[in-house]
Write a protein that holds these residues in place. Structure first.
Motif, PDB file in Angstrom:
ATOM      1  N   ASN A 299      22.240  22.173 -21.554  1.00 55.63           N
ATOM      2  CA  ASN A 299      20.810  22.413 -21.482  1.00 55.63           C
ATOM      3  C   ASN A 299      19.949  21.173 -21.255  1.00 55.63           C
ATOM      4  OD1 ASN A 299      21.009  25.263 -22.332  1.00 55.63           O
ATOM      5  ND2 ASN A 299      21.515  24.553 -24.303  1.00 55.63           N
ATOM      6  N   LEU A 300      19.763  21.163 -20.086  1.00 55.63           N
ATOM      7  CA  LEU A 300      19.146  19.885 -19.630  1.00 55.63           C
ATOM      8  C   LEU A 300      17.486  19.590 -20.492  1.00 55.63           C
ATOM      9  CD1 LEU A 300      18.953  17.382 -17.739  1.00 55.63           C
ATOM     10  CD2 LEU A 300      17.676  18.652 -16.072  1.00 55.63           C
ATOM     11  N   PRO A 301      17.644  18.491 -21.304  1.00 58.91           N
ATOM     12  CA  PRO A 301      16.672  18.050 -21.980  1.00 58.91           C
ATOM     13  C   PRO A 301      15.477  17.486 -21.065  1.00 58.91           C
ATOM     14  CG  PRO A 301      18.132  16.511 -22.476  1.00 58.91           C
ATOM     15  CD  PRO A 301      18.774  17.465 -21.339  1.00 58.91           C
ATOM     16  N   ASN A 302      14.353  17.147 -21.632  1.00 61.06           N
ATOM     17  CA  ASN A 302      13.394  16.435 -20.834  1.00 61.06           C
ATOM     18  C   ASN A 302      14.107  15.099 -20.274  1.00 61.06           C
ATOM     19  OD1 ASN A 302      11.261  14.854 -19.743  1.00 61.06           O
ATOM     20  ND2 ASN A 302       9.850  15.216 -21.391  1.00 61.06           N
ATOM     21  N   GLY A 303      14.532  15.000 -19.202  1.00 57.81           N
ATOM     22  CA  GLY A 303      15.162  13.610 -18.833  1.00 57.81           C
ATOM     23  C   GLY A 303      13.951  12.474 -18.681  1.00 57.81           C
ATOM     24  N   ASN A 304      12.939  13.008 -18.594  1.00 55.99           N
ATOM     25  CA  ASN A 304      11.837  11.890 -18.492  1.00 55.99           C
ATOM     26  C   ASN A 304      11.152  11.379 -19.625  1.00 55.99           C
ATOM     27  OD1 ASN A 304      11.968  11.769 -15.585  1.00 55.99           O
ATOM     28  ND2 ASN A 304      10.778  13.597 -15.301  1.00 55.99           N
ATOM     29  N   TYR A 305      11.914  11.792 -20.890  1.00 61.72           N
ATOM     30  CA  TYR A 305      11.193  11.498 -22.230  1.00 61.72           C
ATOM     31  C   TYR A 305      11.148   9.680 -22.067  1.00 61.72           C
ATOM     32  CZ  TYR A 305       9.821  10.971 -26.965  1.00 61.72           C
ATOM     33  OH  TYR A 305       9.428  10.701 -28.207  1.00 61.72           O
ATOM     34  N   ALA A 306      12.126   8.929 -21.892  1.00 65.88           N
ATOM     35  CA  ALA A 306      12.084   7.584 -22.136  1.00 65.88           C
ATOM     36  C   ALA A 306      11.172   6.989 -21.143  1.00 65.88           C
ATOM     37  CB  ALA A 306      13.391   6.821 -21.725  1.00 65.88           C
ATOM     38  N   LEU A 307      10.809   7.484 -19.952  1.00 66.77           N
ATOM     39  CA  LEU A 307       9.923   7.245 -19.088  1.00 66.77           C
ATOM     40  C   LEU A 307       8.227   7.452 -19.577  1.00 66.77           C
ATOM     41  CD1 LEU A 307       8.953   6.149 -16.496  1.00 66.77           C
ATOM     42  CD2 LEU A 307       9.072   8.286 -15.542  1.00 66.77           C
ATOM     43  N   GLU A 308       8.353   8.561 -20.266  1.00 63.08           N
ATOM     44  CA  GLU A 308       6.929   8.896 -20.681  1.00 63.08           C
ATOM     45  C   GLU A 308       6.647   7.895 -22.050  1.00 63.08           C
ATOM     46  OE1 GLU A 308       7.504  12.906 -22.055  1.00 63.08           O
ATOM     47  OE2 GLU A 308       7.593  13.651 -19.837  1.00 63.08           O
ATOM     48  N   VAL A 309       7.628   7.564 -22.721  1.00 62.48           N
ATOM     49  CA  VAL A 309       7.478   6.668 -23.988  1.00 62.48           C
ATOM     50  C   VAL A 309       7.090   5.419 -23.213  1.00 62.48           C
ATOM     51  CG1 VAL A 309       8.534   5.257 -25.776  1.00 62.48           C
ATOM     52  CG2 VAL A 309       9.077   7.783 -25.550  1.00 62.48           C
ATOM     53  N   VAL A 310       7.725   5.013 -22.306  1.00 61.70           N
ATOM     54  CA  VAL A 310       7.379   3.383 -21.961  1.00 61.70           C
ATOM     55  C   VAL A 310       6.312   3.586 -21.106  1.00 61.70           C
ATOM     56  CG1 VAL A 310       8.318   1.733 -20.263  1.00 61.70           C
ATOM     57  CG2 VAL A 310       9.729   2.700 -21.738  1.00 61.70           C
ATOM     58  N   ALA A 311       6.034   4.545 -20.413  1.00 59.34           N
ATOM     59  CA  ALA A 311       4.732   4.461 -19.730  1.00 59.34           C
ATOM     60  C   ALA A 311       3.306   4.513 -20.616  1.00 59.34           C
ATOM     61  CB  ALA A 311       4.680   5.737 -18.816  1.00 59.34           C
ATOM     62  N   ASP A 312       3.622   5.306 -21.759  1.00 62.79           N
ATOM     63  CA  ASP A 312       2.588   5.365 -22.536  1.00 62.79           C
ATOM     64  C   ASP A 312       2.414   4.102 -23.162  1.00 62.79           C
ATOM     65  OD1 ASP A 312       0.468   7.201 -24.295  1.00 62.79           O
ATOM     66  OD2 ASP A 312       1.900   6.169 -25.831  1.00 62.79           O
ATOM     67  N   TYR A 313       3.512   3.521 -23.883  1.00 63.29           N
ATOM     68  CA  TYR A 313       3.346   2.060 -24.151  1.00 63.29           C
ATOM     69  C   TYR A 313       2.686   1.103 -23.194  1.00 63.29           C
ATOM     70  CZ  TYR A 313       5.204  -2.489 -25.973  1.00 63.29           C
ATOM     71  OH  TYR A 313       5.191  -3.866 -26.428  1.00 63.29           O
ATOM     72  N   ILE A 314       2.975   1.076 -22.229  1.00 58.87           N
ATOM     73  CA  ILE A 314       2.340   0.119 -21.101  1.00 58.87           C
ATOM     74  C   ILE A 314       0.801   0.461 -20.965  1.00 58.87           C
ATOM     75  CG2 ILE A 314       2.280  -0.545 -18.642  1.00 58.87           C
ATOM     76  CD1 ILE A 314       5.348  -0.241 -18.753  1.00 58.87           C
ATOM     77  N   ALA A 315       0.681   1.589 -21.117  1.00 58.42           N
ATOM     78  CA  ALA A 315      -0.924   1.966 -20.935  1.00 58.42           C
ATOM     79  C   ALA A 315      -1.648   1.831 -22.175  1.00 58.42           C
ATOM     80  CB  ALA A 315      -0.947   3.444 -20.570  1.00 58.42           C
ATOM     81  N   LYS A 316      -1.133   1.752 -23.062  1.00 60.15           N
ATOM     82  CA  LYS A 316      -1.652   1.166 -24.401  1.00 60.15           C
ATOM     83  C   LYS A 316      -1.854  -0.122 -24.373  1.00 60.15           C
ATOM     84  CE  LYS A 316      -0.906   5.550 -27.189  1.00 60.15           C
ATOM     85  NZ  LYS A 316      -0.239   6.157 -28.197  1.00 60.15           N
ATOM     86  N   LYS A 317      -1.029  -0.936 -23.958  1.00 62.96           N
ATOM     87  CA  LYS A 317      -0.929  -2.394 -23.748  1.00 62.96           C
ATOM     88  C   LYS A 317      -1.995  -2.831 -22.866  1.00 62.96           C
ATOM     89  CE  LYS A 317       2.196  -4.326 -26.631  1.00 62.96           C
ATOM     90  NZ  LYS A 317       1.842  -5.331 -27.970  1.00 62.96           N
ATOM     91  N   GLU A 318      -1.995  -2.213 -21.724  1.00 57.41           N
ATOM     92  CA  GLU A 318      -2.962  -2.466 -21.003  1.00 57.41           C
ATOM     93  C   GLU A 318      -4.528  -2.329 -21.181  1.00 57.41           C
ATOM     94  OE1 GLU A 318      -1.999  -0.489 -17.302  1.00 57.41           O
ATOM     95  OE2 GLU A 318      -0.642  -2.248 -16.588  1.00 57.41           O
ATOM     96  N   GLN A 319      -4.707  -1.276 -22.067  1.00 59.75           N
ATOM     97  CA  GLN A 319      -6.022  -0.960 -22.514  1.00 59.75           C
ATOM     98  C   GLN A 319      -6.341  -1.791 -23.534  1.00 59.75           C
ATOM     99  OE1 GLN A 319      -7.677   1.437 -21.105  1.00 59.75           O
ATOM    100  NE2 GLN A 319      -9.457   1.018 -22.628  1.00 59.75           N
ATOM    101  N   ALA A 320      -5.602  -2.203 -24.372  1.00 59.84           N
ATOM    102  CA  ALA A 320      -5.851  -3.298 -25.627  1.00 59.84           C
ATOM    103  C   ALA A 320      -6.168  -4.621 -24.828  1.00 59.84           C
ATOM    104  CB  ALA A 320      -4.652  -3.323 -26.486  1.00 59.84           C
ATOM    105  N   GLN A 321      -5.780  -4.752 -23.771  1.00 63.89           N
ATOM    106  CA  GLN A 321      -6.110  -6.191 -23.320  1.00 63.89           C
ATOM    107  C   GLN A 321      -7.156  -6.349 -22.467  1.00 63.89           C
ATOM    108  OE1 GLN A 321      -2.344  -7.321 -20.857  1.00 63.89           O
ATOM    109  NE2 GLN A 321      -1.258  -7.828 -22.789  1.00 63.89           N
ATOM    110  N   LYS A 322      -7.761  -4.948 -22.162  1.00 63.90           N
ATOM    111  CA  LYS A 322      -8.965  -5.071 -21.307  1.00 63.90           C
ATOM    112  C   LYS A 322     -10.133  -5.463 -22.313  1.00 63.90           C
ATOM    113  CE  LYS A 322      -7.806  -1.439 -18.019  1.00 63.90           C
ATOM    114  NZ  LYS A 322      -8.066  -0.226 -17.477  1.00 63.90           N
ATOM    115  N   VAL A 323     -10.970  -6.409 -21.599  1.00 57.91           N
ATOM    116  CA  VAL A 323     -12.351  -6.735 -22.268  1.00 57.91           C
ATOM    117  C   VAL A 323     -13.482  -5.804 -21.859  1.00 57.91           C
ATOM    118  CG1 VAL A 323     -13.895  -8.800 -22.614  1.00 57.91           C
ATOM    119  CG2 VAL A 323     -11.461  -9.232 -22.038  1.00 57.91           C
ATOM    120  N   VAL A 324     -14.115  -5.442 -22.968  1.00 58.66           N
ATOM    121  CA  VAL A 324     -15.288  -4.394 -22.741  1.00 58.66           C
ATOM    122  C   VAL A 324     -16.579  -5.321 -22.689  1.00 58.66           C
ATOM    123  CG1 VAL A 324     -16.507  -2.369 -24.027  1.00 58.66           C
ATOM    124  CG2 VAL A 324     -13.944  -2.615 -24.442  1.00 58.66           C
TER     125      VAL A 324
END
Length: 169
Positions: A140-165
């Motif tokens: 039963n094929l699990p979500n094969g993209n789960y690792a990608l989703e985790v890493v993409a979310d992590y990167i997006a949050k890191k980028e957001q935290a580095q932006k200066v408002v």
């Protein structure tokens, strides 16, 4: 590295974060031969990043073994060539499990050695498609993209935290 992997005692669909990258002899280095000499480069994983990823659900940590092929080197018995038995395979996988190996794949050792040699941080996050202690084939094929989703979310949050408002004037 983000991708898919075979788990060792890990439920399919789980993302495995590599804590140590091991070659097929369970050693933490990448060996190359050039100009007739064996050269070993240490595998290094950015464990501080691994720790930051632990807050995501459905993740596990452990050592990763990198194999040079998909069949024999990973203990599979269904390839074109096979000089070992099912019992040999089970004993091999059990030995990996006892050594703390949680997944087998084909890229992390050279990736982590080359990336760290370049002075960068290496991290590996792979989605388990099958628990090798229970079988060889994806049922039963699990979500094969789960690792990608985790890493993409992590990167997006890191980028957001580095932006200066910008301040309003």
């Amino acid at each position: 590295r983000v991708g898919t992997t075979g788990g060792i005692g890990i439920k399919p669909g789980t993302a495995v974060l590599t804590t140590e990258a091991l070659n097929e002899m369970l050693e933490p280095f990448y060996e190359v031969i050039y100009m007739g000499k064996r050269v070993q480069y240490p595998t290094k994983i950015a464990t501080e990043v691994v720790k930051e990823l632990l807050h995501y659900p459905n993740v596990a940590t452990g050592k990763t073994m990198t194999a040079n092929c998909f069949y024999e080197n990973q203990g599979r018995v269904d390839g074109a060539f096979c000089d070992h038995t099912e019992a040999d395979k089970k004993a091999f996988l059990q030995r990996l499990s006892e050594a703390g190996v949680r997944n087998i794949e084909m890229e992390v050792v050279p990736f982590s050695a080359i990336v760290s040699r370049a002075g960068l941080r290496a991290v590996a996050c792979c989605t388990v498609l099958v628990n090798r202690l229970e079988g060889e084939h994806v049922e039963n094929l699990p979500n094969g993209n789960y690792a990608l989703e985790v890493v993409a979310d992590y990167i997006a949050k890191k980028e957001q935290a580095q932006k200066v408002v910008p301040r309003s004037t």
